[in-house]
Design an enzyme around this catalytic site. Structure first.
Site: not given
Lengths: 426, 426
Positions: A124, A127, A200
């Protein structure tokens, strides 16, 4: 558990684990124990209060220890992170990582190692920092059909562009200010050239479209060539320039486009109001409609918050014998080249100030099958400028139009070319 | 799996399950099979194309069938939903529900039934429709410390207040328009009196603070008494009136306050820009900082998106033998009464237009230990009005101040009293 790296994020992870040990134990169902912290040099002063006995420079040994079942990797970069994570995962350990570059380059190999070892791979924090974005995409929206993910995912460039917009500063001056404040690194390449945002975007696209997307698939343009004049001209037209990451299905739904580039967006667009180093991401899905997620996209504590959320999840999973979601690439959509992506261009041309100029320019657009939405002439004589905004067209056609314009004798220079997003009127 | 209820949300669940059956099967790892749909009457025309053979009026029998392992409840209300869900959970089935009223009244009993049967209880759709909010709170932020959750969680009242603000309409006219458009129900009580938002606030507070919070703990005020004059007066001062749900720790962190009431917020606040029937929620956490989630808070397809996301999760869990998060109430924080909550008041007083009035009004504020932030006199003679905004104080002290003002001979009437939020300058 073991921690790899004790820099800005790692120190915060240690501090928060200590401060919140009671809460974390209650939420997990068992206490967390820090078995070791791998660092490059032992002597360095750190923000976190880590006992000397926990520190080691032998990360490879740390991730192989039998009393380590969870590894947190916050070193960043490809190596040695890749080898360490792979060793840990193959050895059956679960891994929490913030390493966007590695995931975007070789995420599938990491997933495969996790599957082989039976542990979890959570990321998690890779990004948009503290913003819960990957879990919602991977889990909350798993019953929906995502059309597009569009947002600001790099805080450094947003800070620079925001400064340029609010103060009229040049790129160089705004970058220096960002560096002085710690928002940009001494070598800002990864941020300002769009590599960070591209990694990302690859991660987001892979999750959103259940396909394999790597950084190499992402069309990438940075912000280094944006001038104060570009920013001022956008401002005058009611636009602001932002570095956007856009992952979108093609109209036929069979391929996806993944790109990172600066774009002009209307000042009325919600992303225009994203200031400083904040991040914001829109997710558009068939049933859910338009969702927005907003928050701090970087920084030690926000990133550590995301790391610790994952840590609680993987620790719970280990206690209950569960496993988190695996890689999902069943849709296997191809990434189409940038030329096939449908975009809109804003073009400013320095032109000769004489009759017939607009006709000749319009003819070039028509030749490439690109329609013009608006055109405006500014200045006179040697300062004459034509400012055009196209309708939607294939990026290749728009790009070819600009090349042809450059060769036109009445065009003295192409002063600026910028894509336009978030203005769906056309 | 079985579906209880085939109204606005249920029909969309069936439609999307059919349209996306391939995707859902790929994401779960096995196909979903609809064993039956419980409805009140068999003959009614439905949006969803459900085979007559699947329909049944015997919901109790459906949730007890051996070939049903997952039950989706979208009937709403307390009974028969409570009995059906309890039977299903005790029988070892997993339940996905959108039932905020039931969860807020008796969520703990449902969790207990889930634990007893070994299945899952998921309810993302119960708060803020399609916006992934509960999973981020329950999971992504489980390594953080939430201070406050503040937002707009009822689309109907937001639509009404937005209309009143943009057109100057009265509450009654705006409500009628909302009903005509399907945003408000024929009996709008649950929405306009704040019951719906209060149930959601209870669910959010329970998850955010790892404590047991029920609807009865929530201080609740609706929007029925808001006049066009209140809205106009807020507008003139640069504010907009929104129905807010606020769950916040007390300054000492030992108790929490949970409340739903209309409040004036500055037009520059991001929540002020939430139009129509949209929802938006801020979550403020120690490490993550301020996060915002925005999207469609209601409607068939958005709610179905959240239901299907949960369905994929519980189906995966069943396949892998895993279980989702259980109830987390270890922090066991008490909910303090509204009187102890620190707020700010905006008060408009119709006063006699003569010297000494402000002194007497100010004296009342001082007597209750409430400081005044701004005061403004408007109009003259019989139209004279004093408009005061207080500094932060205990709600009980502010409320007592208003009571004392009502008794003052020079105050002809208390024209309006409204809390002020989102303006942290004081």
């Amino acid at each position: 558990m073991a921690l790899l790296g004790c820099g800005v994020v790692g120190s915060q992870v240690v501090r928060l684990m200590r401060e919140q040990s009671g809460d974390l134990a209650a939420r997990i169902g068992a206490p967390l124990e820090l078995a070791g912290v791998a660092v490059r040099r032992l002597g360095r002063k750190r923000d976190a209060d880590v006992e000397q006995g926990l520190l080691t420079t032998d990360a490879e040994a740390l991730v192989s220890r039998d009393d380590v079942d969870i590894v947190i990797e916050v070193i960043g970069g490809i190596e040695p992170a890749r080898s360490l994570i792979t060793t840990a995962l193959r050895g059956g350990k679960s891994v929490v990582t913030a390493n966007k570059a590695l995931l975007a380059e070789d995420g599938s190999a990491l997933y495969a190692a996790a599957r082989q070892g039976g542990g979890d791979l959570y990321f998690e924090a890779s990004v948009a920092g503290a913003i819960p974005l990957l879990r919602p995409l991977r889990e909350s929206l798993s019953g929906d059909h995502v059309h597009r993910v569009l947002g600001i995912v790099n805080g450094t460039t947003n800070y620079i562009l925001d400064k340029m917009d609010s103060t009229g500063a040049s790129f160089t001056d705004a970058l220096e200010e960002a560096q002085a404040l710690g928002y940009a690194e001494a070598d800002p390449t990864a941020d300002v050239e769009g590599f960070d945002a591209a990694a990302k975007a690859a991660i987001l696209a892979g999750l959103a479209f259940h396909s394999r997307v790597t950084a190499a698939d992402v069309h990438r343009e940075g912000i280094t060539e944006i001038t104060a004049a570009d920013v001022a001209s956008a401002k005058a037209m009611g636009y602001v320039i932002k570095l956007l990451a856009i992952c979108a299905r093609a109209d036929d739904g069979r391929t996806v486009g993944v790109r990172v580039h600066p774009a002009m967006i209307p000042r009325s667009h919600p992303l225009a109001g994203v200031r400083d180093a904040y991040n914001a991401v829109f997710v558009e899905a068939r049933s859910a409609g338009e969702l927005m997620f907003y928050g701090k996209g970087a920084g030690g504590a926000p990133t550590a918050s995301a790391v610790l959320g994952d840590l609680v999840a993987v620790a719970r999973n280990r206690l209950t014998g569960a496993r988190g979601p695996e890689e999902s690439t069943y849709a296997d959509l191809a990434v189409h080249p940038m030329g096939d992506t449908v975009t809109r261009y804003h073009v400013a041309l320095d032109v000769a100030d004489k009759p017939g100029v607009l006709a000749r320019v319009a003819e070039i657009f028509a030749k490439h099958d690109v329609s013009i939405q608006t055109v405006r002439q500014e200045g006179h004589g040697d300062d004459a400028q034509l400012v055009l905004v196209s309708h939607r067209a294939a990026d290749a056609a728009l790009s070819a139009t600009v090349s042809s314009l450059r060769e036109l004798d009445i065009v003295r220079a192409v002063a600026s070319v910028m894509r336009v997003e978030g203005d769906e009127s056309s």
